[in-house]
Design an enzyme around this catalytic site. Structure first.
Site, short mmCIF file in Angstrom:
data_model
loop_
_atom_site.label_atom_id
_atom_site.label_comp_id
_atom_site.label_asym_id
_atom_site.label_seq_id
_atom_site.Cartn_x
_atom_site.Cartn_y
_atom_site.Cartn_z
N SER A 118 -19.43 13.54 -47.50
CA SER A 118 -20.40 12.85 -46.37
C SER A 118 -21.46 13.41 -46.28
O SER A 118 -21.41 15.31 -47.04
CB SER A 118 -19.99 13.51 -44.97
OG SER A 118 -20.77 13.32 -43.63
N TYR A 150 -15.10 19.25 -40.15
CA TYR A 150 -15.37 17.76 -40.46
C TYR A 150 -16.44 18.32 -41.73
O TYR A 150 -16.39 17.53 -42.65
CB TYR A 150 -16.24 17.00 -39.59
CG TYR A 150 -16.29 15.90 -40.33
CD1 TYR A 150 -15.41 15.03 -40.50
CD2 TYR A 150 -17.64 15.17 -40.84
CE1 TYR A 150 -15.56 13.42 -41.06
CE2 TYR A 150 -18.05 14.56 -41.16
CZ TYR A 150 -16.52 12.92 -41.37
OH TYR A 150 -17.10 12.13 -42.26
#
Length: 242
Positions: free
Chosen positions: A136, A149
């Site tokens: 990501s 995350y």
């Protein structure tokens, strides 16, 4: 080729599985439940592709090993592995419970490790294989209320570079894709305020579509990407420019 895509019951994973099937690969579709995996299988078969569904928790070593053994027996050993399985969670750092922190790393990082560990030996034996890790852009720049995350995604980028240095000369290419915000259930679960602010920051002014990430993966496992090793490609609407 035989491709295993984890977490492919919906969202980016489903789009990747469908694109690889459209490219002519036989796709093993993984998700936590067989019903979720088979939804993507049905879409692939409706479009004329070949796929089978497999249920496994990628953070569980026994389940991963059993899944890869089943895939190998059913259709052949995976020659393409797309480590996509993951989930999102949003909280201020001081409100992240240790159990959630551990779960994020178990699915994203341990899951990546276990699936790669199960598939890599056959790739090395054949002298050919492709591993694409879905990271990501948050693993590159961080994100408010997303420390756990973003940390897990940064770990995936580091693992990608390191493994690429180990196996590139043995015929296995390892790369990563670091999407920006993509219109998936994972992003939709984030707060409306976060999404509004993020959209305004993007040079393109919009979030991406899962199919746009599928195209990047398709490229990375193709002969056209022969010189790409240890790279992190960023379909991120301009959020990160490297």
């Amino acid at each position: 080729m035989i491709a295993l895509v984890t977490g492919a019951g919906s969202g980016i994973g489903a789009a990747i599985a469908q694109r690889l099937a459209a490219d002519g690969h036989t796709v093993a579709v993984n998700d936590l439940t067989l019903d979720a995996a088979n939804q993507t299988v049905a879409a692939i078969e409706a479009a004329g592709g070949t796929a089978r569904g497999y249920a496994a928790d990628v953070s569980d070593e026994a389940q991963v090993n059993a899944m890869v053994a089943s895939i190998t027996a059913d259709v052949g050993a995976p020659e393409i592995l797309v480590n996509n399985a993951g989930f999102g969670h949003q909280a201020l750092f001081t409100e992240i419970e240790p159990t959630m922190f551990d779960k994020i790393f178990a699915v994203h990082v341990r899951g990546n490790y276990l699936c790669t560990r199960a598939c890599l030996p056959v790739m090395l034996e054949k002298g050919e294989g492709h591993i694409v890790n879905i990271a990501s852009q948050l693993g590159q720049v961080g994100g408010v209320e997303l420390v756990h995350y973003a940390g897990a995604k940064a770990a995936i980028i580091g693992m990608t570079k390191s493994l690429a240095r180990e196996v590139s000369d043995k015929g296995v290419r390892v790369n990563a894709v670091a999407p920006g915000p993509i219109n998936t259930p994972l992003v939709e679960a984030l707060s409306d305020d976060w999404k509004a602010v993020k959209r305004a920051e993007l040079p393109l002014g919009r979030f991406g579509q899962p199919e746009e990430v599928g195209g990047v993966v398709s490229f990375l496992v193709s002969p056209d990407a022969a010189l790409f090793v240890g790279q992190t490609l960023g379909p991120n609407s301009g959020d990160v420019m490297l």
